[in-house]
Design a protein around this motif. Sequence first.
Motif, mmCIF file in Angstrom:
data_model
loop_
_atom_site.group_PDB
_atom_site.id
_atom_site.type_symbol
_atom_site.label_atom_id
_atom_site.label_comp_id
_atom_site.label_asym_id
_atom_site.label_seq_id
_atom_site.Cartn_x
_atom_site.Cartn_y
_atom_site.Cartn_z
ATOM 1 N N HIS A 22 -1.491 7.012 -3.088
ATOM 2 C CA HIS A 22 -2.346 5.841 -3.302
ATOM 3 C C HIS A 22 -1.546 4.611 -3.729
ATOM 4 O O HIS A 22 -2.124 3.541 -3.901
ATOM 5 C CB HIS A 22 -3.426 6.139 -4.347
ATOM 6 N N VAL A 23 -0.215 4.749 -3.924
ATOM 7 C CA VAL A 23 0.616 3.624 -4.341
ATOM 8 C C VAL A 23 1.200 2.968 -3.089
ATOM 9 O O VAL A 23 1.656 3.638 -2.165
ATOM 10 C CB VAL A 23 1.744 4.107 -5.276
ATOM 11 N N SER A 24 1.189 1.640 -3.079
ATOM 12 C CA SER A 24 1.693 0.917 -1.906
ATOM 13 C C SER A 24 3.206 1.075 -1.776
ATOM 14 O O SER A 24 3.898 1.295 -2.774
ATOM 15 C CB SER A 24 1.326 -0.568 -2.014
ATOM 16 N N PRO A 25 3.744 0.949 -0.569
ATOM 17 C CA PRO A 25 5.188 1.078 -0.374
ATOM 18 C C PRO A 25 5.984 0.011 -1.122
ATOM 19 O O PRO A 25 7.110 0.266 -1.571
ATOM 20 C CB PRO A 25 5.369 0.924 1.131
ATOM 21 N N GLU A 26 5.446 -1.212 -1.301
ATOM 22 C CA GLU A 26 6.154 -2.248 -2.049
ATOM 23 C C GLU A 26 6.338 -1.849 -3.512
ATOM 24 O O GLU A 26 7.407 -2.039 -4.095
ATOM 25 C CB GLU A 26 5.400 -3.585 -1.973
ATOM 26 N N VAL A 27 5.281 -1.312 -4.084
ATOM 27 C CA VAL A 27 5.345 -0.896 -5.491
ATOM 28 C C VAL A 27 6.311 0.267 -5.634
ATOM 29 O O VAL A 27 7.114 0.330 -6.581
ATOM 30 C CB VAL A 27 3.944 -0.534 -6.020
ATOM 31 N N ARG A 28 6.284 1.221 -4.697
ATOM 32 C CA ARG A 28 7.200 2.363 -4.763
ATOM 33 C C ARG A 28 8.654 1.894 -4.636
ATOM 34 O O ARG A 28 9.536 2.384 -5.338
ATOM 35 C CB ARG A 28 6.855 3.371 -3.670
ATOM 36 N N ALA A 29 8.911 0.898 -3.757
ATOM 37 C CA ALA A 29 10.259 0.366 -3.606
ATOM 38 C C ALA A 29 10.709 -0.344 -4.880
ATOM 39 O O ALA A 29 11.851 -0.208 -5.325
ATOM 40 C CB ALA A 29 10.326 -0.583 -2.410
#
Length: 119
Positions: A22-29
């Motif tokens: 549920h976490v966006s790829p930008e936040v994960r990066a």
Amino acid sequence: MTTAPDSLDRRARQLHAEALAHVSPEVRAHLRRARHEAISAGTERPSWRLPSWLAGGAMAAALVLAVVLRPDPAPPQPDALPAAGVAAATLEDPAVHLEEDPGFYLWLASADVTALALE
């Protein structure tokens, strides 16, 4: 062995994977970059830090200096101790007065002492 810890671990990993979905790829990066920066910052040694042998030597030198420069206790006053000792002895033992009397030693050397001891 029981398999309860394995199932608990498996369930925790599954919940973690679902939460990451549920976490966006930008936040994960962004989190990944922050984690790598924190890890790399933790491995760098500050330049101002002393080597352990130097810090230990400084501590030992400080302790030796403290022992050497320690003030000595004041020596006892020569007049105060005997007077205090005699005063304490006279309060505890009344025979101290007999020891100070020269007549006591004359009586002790006489024949009356032997007769008195035999009674």
